[in-house]
Design an enzyme around this catalytic site. Sequence first.
Site, PDB file in Angstrom:
ATOM      1  N   LYS A  96       0.879  -1.171   0.000  1.00  0.00           N
ATOM      2  CA  LYS A  96       0.000   0.000   0.000  1.00  0.00           C
ATOM      3  C   LYS A  96       0.909   1.210   0.000  1.00  0.00           C
ATOM      4  CE  LYS A  96      -2.888   2.870   2.832  1.00  0.00           C
ATOM      5  NZ  LYS A  96      -3.670   3.072   4.051  1.00  0.00           N
ATOM      6  N   GLY A 157      -8.051   9.217   9.523  1.00  0.00           N
ATOM      7  CA  GLY A 157      -8.361   9.370  10.943  1.00  0.00           C
ATOM      8  C   GLY A 157      -9.446  10.390  11.246  1.00  0.00           C
ATOM      9  N   ALA A 184      -9.398   5.227   4.008  1.00  0.00           N
ATOM     10  CA  ALA A 184      -9.221   6.372   4.916  1.00  0.00           C
ATOM     11  C   ALA A 184     -10.474   7.218   5.101  1.00  0.00           C
ATOM     12  CB  ALA A 184      -8.085   7.280   4.460  1.00  0.00           C
ATOM     13  N   GLY A 185     -10.636   7.686   6.313  1.00  0.00           N
ATOM     14  CA  GLY A 185     -11.663   8.669   6.640  1.00  0.00           C
ATOM     15  C   GLY A 185     -12.998   8.095   7.076  1.00  0.00           C
ATOM     16  N   ASN A 206      -9.050   1.628   9.836  1.00  0.00           N
ATOM     17  CA  ASN A 206      -8.251   1.235  10.997  1.00  0.00           C
ATOM     18  C   ASN A 206      -8.790   1.908  12.257  1.00  0.00           C
ATOM     19  OD1 ASN A 206      -6.260   0.718  12.928  1.00  0.00           O
ATOM     20  ND2 ASN A 206      -4.573   1.152  11.613  1.00  0.00           N
ATOM     21  N   THR A 207      -8.658   3.254  12.301  1.00  0.00           N
ATOM     22  CA  THR A 207      -9.006   3.971  13.535  1.00  0.00           C
ATOM     23  C   THR A 207     -10.456   3.740  13.966  1.00  0.00           C
ATOM     24  OG1 THR A 207      -7.537   5.654  12.637  1.00  0.00           O
ATOM     25  CG2 THR A 207      -8.650   6.188  14.673  1.00  0.00           C
TER      26      THR A 207
END
Lengths: 257, 336
Positions: A96, A157, A184-185, A206-207
């Site tokens: 990635k 994040g 993301a996001g 992830n987050t």
Amino acid sequence: MPVFYGEIVESPLLLGTSLYPSPAIMAEAVRASACDIVTVSLRRESGSARTGQDFWGFIRDLGVRVLPNTAGCHSVKEAVTTAKMAREVFGTPWIKLEVINDAETLAPDVFGLVEAARILTDEGFQVFPYCTEDLGVAARLIEAGCEVLMPWGAPIGSARGLNNVYGLRSLRAHFPDVPLIVDAGLGLPSHAAAAMELGYDAVLLNTAVAKASDPVAMADAFARAVEAGRIGFEAGAMEPRDMAAPSTPVLGKAFLE
Amino acid sequence: MKVSVIGGGVVGLCVATVLAERGLNVTLYERAEAPGPAACSWWAGGMLAPWCEGESAEEPVVRLGREAITWWSERVGGVVLNGSLVVATPRDAADLRRFARMTECHEAVDAERIAALEPDLEGRFRRGLFFAGEGHLDPRRALADLVARLQGLGAELRFGTEVSPQDAPGDKVIDCRGLGARDDLPELRGVKGEMLVLHAPDISLSRPVRLLHPRIPLYVVPRGEGVFMVGATMIESGERWRITARSMMELLGAAYTLNPAFAEAEILETGVDARPAFPDNLPRLLREGRILRANGTYRHGYLLAPALAQQAAALLLEPETEPEFFHGHNRQRRSA
């Protein structure tokens, strides 16, 4: 089912391995998410190839495919070096690719990204570029040899979901045969479902899971959301309209006292 | 009963203290000449902040950590019970809301209250959380005070002596070597932490201040006389020999954000070590014949060592009990 560089995967969910309260909870969340691919950041977790062995052992023991990433790299050179280290550690050509332009928004440096993608593809890597929804950039990345694209939903994040639905829909329409992953996001399961409903092949997050009050339950919620979104897309959604359309006829219906 | 305790870090010293207080004949072996930089507890922040730790730690850390505040207050000097303060910059307001949601026993504070608590933070932060029940200690003083206490209790202290658990004399051996026991504990890993000690005589703080950060909790702990400890990074790596420029920038950035006068501070020390941790980041007691292994206190050495020591003592004196951190018998070592 999504296909990335010829590999068929079952789950349209890719999960990151950072920021969990403990490796044990991370492993449990990965199981609850039923994901087939996890991402792992080399720089963030260890700093050098020799010292992260214990944590990487955990990752290998999860029994899922690893997509190493170049998180936190701000230059082409840095990203290429990190990618090579990742290949050595995890024995996979997948990478990635993140080349960050702006430290505040963690927006990708699309020029550096295309350059790094070309270098890595020439060296035999299979590149998953973290990009924007810009159509021109997407075309350049494909020219550079990328067979998967990973546009952002919102800044990393930020938990804002899909900031530019029009742009993502347009990217999907322009590249119907390229596997697309929203990366993301995302903050909520409904964000992931929305991406899948647009016809995206997968989502990466992830987050949203790691920083939930209960990461394992949230991983399960995302697993169900991507499944619902995918089935919803495949089932073909109704078209929105401006006026109400009753599902039962109102004219001439039986009058009940 | 004659007991050998191996390891002179916070766990070994707490175990020896609890056993000596219960009248056992204790000998402590530590390969260093005195409590010092070889133990990761030397580099600790010394925050007695169980509620704050509850943001990411499991429930036992909060419950047992609360008891640790009393344990330390009764045994060593320099325990300060002024609470702790958590602040965030406006861009990380979401992290502060999350922190409040994940923790208990705090009071939301505004700019005025922050300035009243810590005059040197006046005008820097508009929102924060105050944990009134928390405290802090100076780890190096605490370790030294435990050594003196052990001497007073008649325990034998053999610093500068390396003994393996297998070869140690005594009826029972308690292995408290932290990462030194790694070859005997296949699930143990190191989590690297880096810290700084700064001298900034113009700044005064009465309590530890945590600055929320999307990835790691950074904190500044006052050590008195203008000395501050800034910690600590959390990196999944067993490396324990170098501080990176990136970490140093993050730590200094946190201090600078709290008060720009930290830019003028003198850097007295940089410290690096790796905390011993099991996969669930909770400590374990493992039995292996006459050896009992007490390990894995992770970033909670001062919060959990007293409870771990009490549970180790319980296992020794009443072998039928099954204390909370008892994990049964040690698994076979991973084959090479």
